[in-house]
Design an enzyme around this catalytic site. Structure first.
Site, PDB file in Angstrom:
ATOM      1  N   GLY A 162       0.823  -1.204   0.000  1.00 39.92           N
ATOM      2  CA  GLY A 162       0.000   0.000   0.000  1.00 39.92           C
ATOM      3  C   GLY A 162       0.852   1.246   0.000  1.00 39.92           C
ATOM      4  N   PHE A 163       0.860   1.951   1.116  1.00 37.05           N
ATOM      5  CA  PHE A 163       1.611   3.196   1.283  1.00 37.05           C
ATOM      6  C   PHE A 163       1.205   4.233   0.244  1.00 37.05           C
ATOM      7  CE2 PHE A 163       4.167  -0.148   3.155  1.00 37.05           C
ATOM      8  CZ  PHE A 163       4.422   0.378   4.404  1.00 37.05           C
ATOM      9  N   HIS A 164      -0.117   4.469   0.157  1.00 33.40           N
ATOM     10  CA  HIS A 164      -0.625   5.493  -0.745  1.00 33.40           C
ATOM     11  C   HIS A 164      -2.060   5.853  -0.358  1.00 33.40           C
ATOM     12  CE1 HIS A 164      -1.902   1.699  -2.736  1.00 33.40           C
ATOM     13  NE2 HIS A 164      -2.996   2.390  -3.001  1.00 33.40           N
ATOM     14  N   ALA A 165      -2.538   6.911  -0.970  1.00 30.93           N
ATOM     15  CA  ALA A 165      -3.940   7.323  -0.884  1.00 30.93           C
ATOM     16  C   ALA A 165      -4.409   7.559  -2.311  1.00 30.93           C
ATOM     17  CB  ALA A 165      -4.081   8.593  -0.053  1.00 30.93           C
ATOM     18  N   HIS A 224      -3.465   4.428   3.143  1.00 35.13           N
ATOM     19  CA  HIS A 224      -3.641   3.073   3.646  1.00 35.13           C
ATOM     20  C   HIS A 224      -2.398   2.223   3.412  1.00 35.13           C
ATOM     21  CE1 HIS A 224      -5.489   3.420  -0.342  1.00 35.13           C
ATOM     22  NE2 HIS A 224      -5.100   2.192  -0.580  1.00 35.13           N
TER      23      HIS A 224
END
Length: 132
Positions: free
Chosen positions: A48-51, A96
């Site tokens: 993830g590590f993004h929006a 997230h």
């Protein structure tokens, strides 16, 4: 405060097994434009590590379990996904991260749009600027 919403999927259980249904406009609160899943995940390698700027998603752990960390720029919370009859709705502008995958984890995602790299916010400092 919860940054995401748990959605009850339609579940029918009988001696033959469990049938779980997710329909757009019923359990899923948007038109489904993309479905994808993750499996064979490394227990110690988060994802993830993004929006997203506009994308809406529902995550369902159809097998095993994992944790999903959500952040709106002010509040950060961790939720455990482990019930295949529950979907986790994640709206736009929520950072997230997924982690702590069980060895048998299969994480299914319903998305409101096709893949579009321009919709991603992959830099935490850019995300913080947008949400402040």
């Amino acid at each position: 405060m919860t940054l995401a919403k748990w959605i009850d999927l339609k579940a029918v259980s009988d001696p033959r097994g469990l049938l779980v249904v997710a329909e757009a406009g019923r359990q899923i609160p948007f038109d489904i434009r993309r479905v994808y899943f993750m499996r064979d995940l490394k227990v110690d390698e988060p994802r993830g590590f993004h929006a997203h700027k506009a994308l809406e998603q529902v995550a369902v752990c159809v097998a095993g379990s994992c944790s999903i960390i959500l952040d709106d720029g002010t509040t950060r919370e961790e939720l455990r996904c482990e019930d295949p009859t529950k979907g986790l709705y994640v709206g736009p502008t929520i950072w997230h991260e997924m982690q702590d995958f069980s060895p048998d984890c299969v994480l299914l995602m319903f998305a409101s749009a096709e893949y579009d790299e321009a919709d991603y916010i992959r830099d935490m400092s850019e995300f913080k600027e947008r949400t402040s």
